[in-house]
Design an enzyme around this catalytic site. Structure first.
Site, PDB file in Angstrom:
ATOM      1  N   HIS A  84      -8.105  -5.037  -0.941  1.00  0.00           N
ATOM      2  CA  HIS A  84      -6.823  -4.426  -0.601  1.00  0.00           C
ATOM      3  C   HIS A  84      -6.215  -5.062   0.659  1.00  0.00           C
ATOM      4  O   HIS A  84      -6.901  -5.237   1.664  1.00  0.00           O
ATOM      5  CB  HIS A  84      -7.047  -2.923  -0.380  1.00  0.00           C
ATOM      6  CG  HIS A  84      -5.795  -2.110  -0.262  1.00  0.00           C
ATOM      7  ND1 HIS A  84      -4.907  -1.984  -1.298  1.00  0.00           N
ATOM      8  CD2 HIS A  84      -5.291  -1.378   0.768  1.00  0.00           C
ATOM      9  CE1 HIS A  84      -3.906  -1.197  -0.921  1.00  0.00           C
ATOM     10  NE2 HIS A  84      -4.116  -0.831   0.339  1.00  0.00           N
ATOM     11  N   SER A  88       0.832  -1.201   0.000  1.00  0.00           N
ATOM     12  CA  SER A  88       0.000   0.000   0.000  1.00  0.00           C
ATOM     13  C   SER A  88       0.869   1.255   0.000  1.00  0.00           C
ATOM     14  O   SER A  88       1.709   1.420  -0.890  1.00  0.00           O
ATOM     15  CB  SER A  88      -0.976  -0.046   1.180  1.00  0.00           C
ATOM     16  OG  SER A  88      -1.995   0.919   1.050  1.00  0.00           O
ATOM     17  N   ASP A 115      -9.742  -4.471  -5.348  1.00  0.00           N
ATOM     18  CA  ASP A 115      -9.070  -3.321  -4.747  1.00  0.00           C
ATOM     19  C   ASP A 115      -9.319  -2.091  -5.614  1.00  0.00           C
ATOM     20  O   ASP A 115      -9.150  -2.140  -6.838  1.00  0.00           O
ATOM     21  CB  ASP A 115      -7.568  -3.620  -4.657  1.00  0.00           C
ATOM     22  CG  ASP A 115      -6.767  -2.543  -3.944  1.00  0.00           C
ATOM     23  OD1 ASP A 115      -7.353  -1.529  -3.521  1.00  0.00           O
ATOM     24  OD2 ASP A 115      -5.542  -2.728  -3.826  1.00  0.00           O
TER      25      ASP A 115
END
Length: 312
Positions: free
Chosen positions: A284, A158, A252
């Site tokens: 995600h 991320s 995601d």
């Protein structure tokens, strides 16, 4: 408690009196874990300010064998989580045990108290600290004795993947002397841009992602800032590694950015090799939520293979 003026639930809330309320990623655990054949300890990499990293070393280490070195940078939107959270401690223990590598998990100062690019600068400081061990005379004996500086990898998830990409860009321009960066791993990278691409959301969900970015980086030029949107970065071809693995998840919101990054990297003149893995039906960073799931284990195997594959 005062009125909430910015609400980015379930991550963070900002109150009118300036109080910052983190809703996730606040727990920490000490180093060490009897469930893994991995040693770990916390080490200061920058005395001023007082910044630390967590080191991981497989217990069954041949003293005559150097191990690939993984530098891991945690995610959390630049706003939450630390290198010492249960999520990352468990994941690094697993990854180090499976891949048989030595790892440095970097902690950095978080926004909004420390707005970007501070997290990028702290991560680069950590990398320079790691590089100070190249000749075997650095401050940390584990790195002096066990790290193979010809086989160094950067990885992150991320926002940590966003930082990881930028660290490879910096290494391409300002070489870490004696460090051979074999590859980088970008897990569900937090890349974005002003204009929607592919199947990206058009309005409300974009506002949430963009709001997080502006909270983390209030001086940014916007979502086409090269720190967030590598597709507009003229330095993309100078990425300082020989191979890249991008992993994305089908459900995601950031999925299409990962695909476009993969495609752009193949076309921009960069001389390395890039590969991509998509996890079907997943959200995600699903691998932190469901670490024993089939897809999480498949992604772990892919990353382990990437770290252990001989360089071309």
């Amino acid at each position: 408690m005062s009125e909430v003026v910015q609400d980015f639930s379930p991550l963070i809330r900002i109150h009118k009196d300036g109080h910052i309320e983190r809703l996730l990623g606040t727990s920490i655990v000490p180093p060490g874990d009897p469930n893994f054949n991995v040693l770990s300890k916390d080490v200061v990499y920058s005395p001023e300010p007082n910044l630390s990293c967590r080191l991981y070393l497989p217990k069954k280490t041949n003293p005559n064998q150097k191990l690939p070195l993984l530098v891991y940078i945690h995610g959390g939107g630049f706003l939450i989580e630390t290198a010492f959270s249960p999520t990352y401690h468990s994941y690094l223990n697993t990854l180090v045990a499976e891949a048989n590598v030595i790892a440095v998990s970097v902690d950095y100062r978080r926004a909004p108290e420390h707005p970007l690019p501070i997290a990028f600068d702290d991560s680069w400081t950590a990398l320079k600290w790691v590089a100070s061990h190249v000749n075997g005379d650095g401050p940390e004996e584990w790195l002096n004795s066990h790290a193979d500086f010809r086989k160094v990898f950067f990885a992150g998830d991320s926002a940590g993947a966003t930082i990881t990409h930028q660290m490879a860009i910096r290494h391409g321009k300002d070489k870490l002397v004696g460090v051979g960066v074999a590859g980088i791993v970008l897990v569900h990278p937090y890349f974005w841009g002003k204009e929607p691409i592919g199947n990206e959301p058009k309005e409300s969900e974009r506002a949430f992602i963009e709001g997080l970015w502006h909270l983390a980086c209030p001086t940014s030029s916007g979502c086409d800032d090269p720190l967030l949107n590598p597709l507009v970065d003229p330095n993309l071809a100078s990425l300082g590694c020989t191979k890249v693995l991008v992993t994305i998840a089908e459900k995601d919101r950031l999925r299409d950015r990962g695909w476009h990054y993969y495609e752009k990297l193949k076309q921009c003149g960069w001389s390395g090799e890039v590969e991509i893995m998509e996890s079907k039906g997943e959200i995600h960073v699903f691998h932190f939520l469901f670490p024993s799931s089939e897809n999480a284990e498949a992604m772990l195997r892919k990353i382990v293979s990437f770290l252990n594959r001989e360089r071309a």
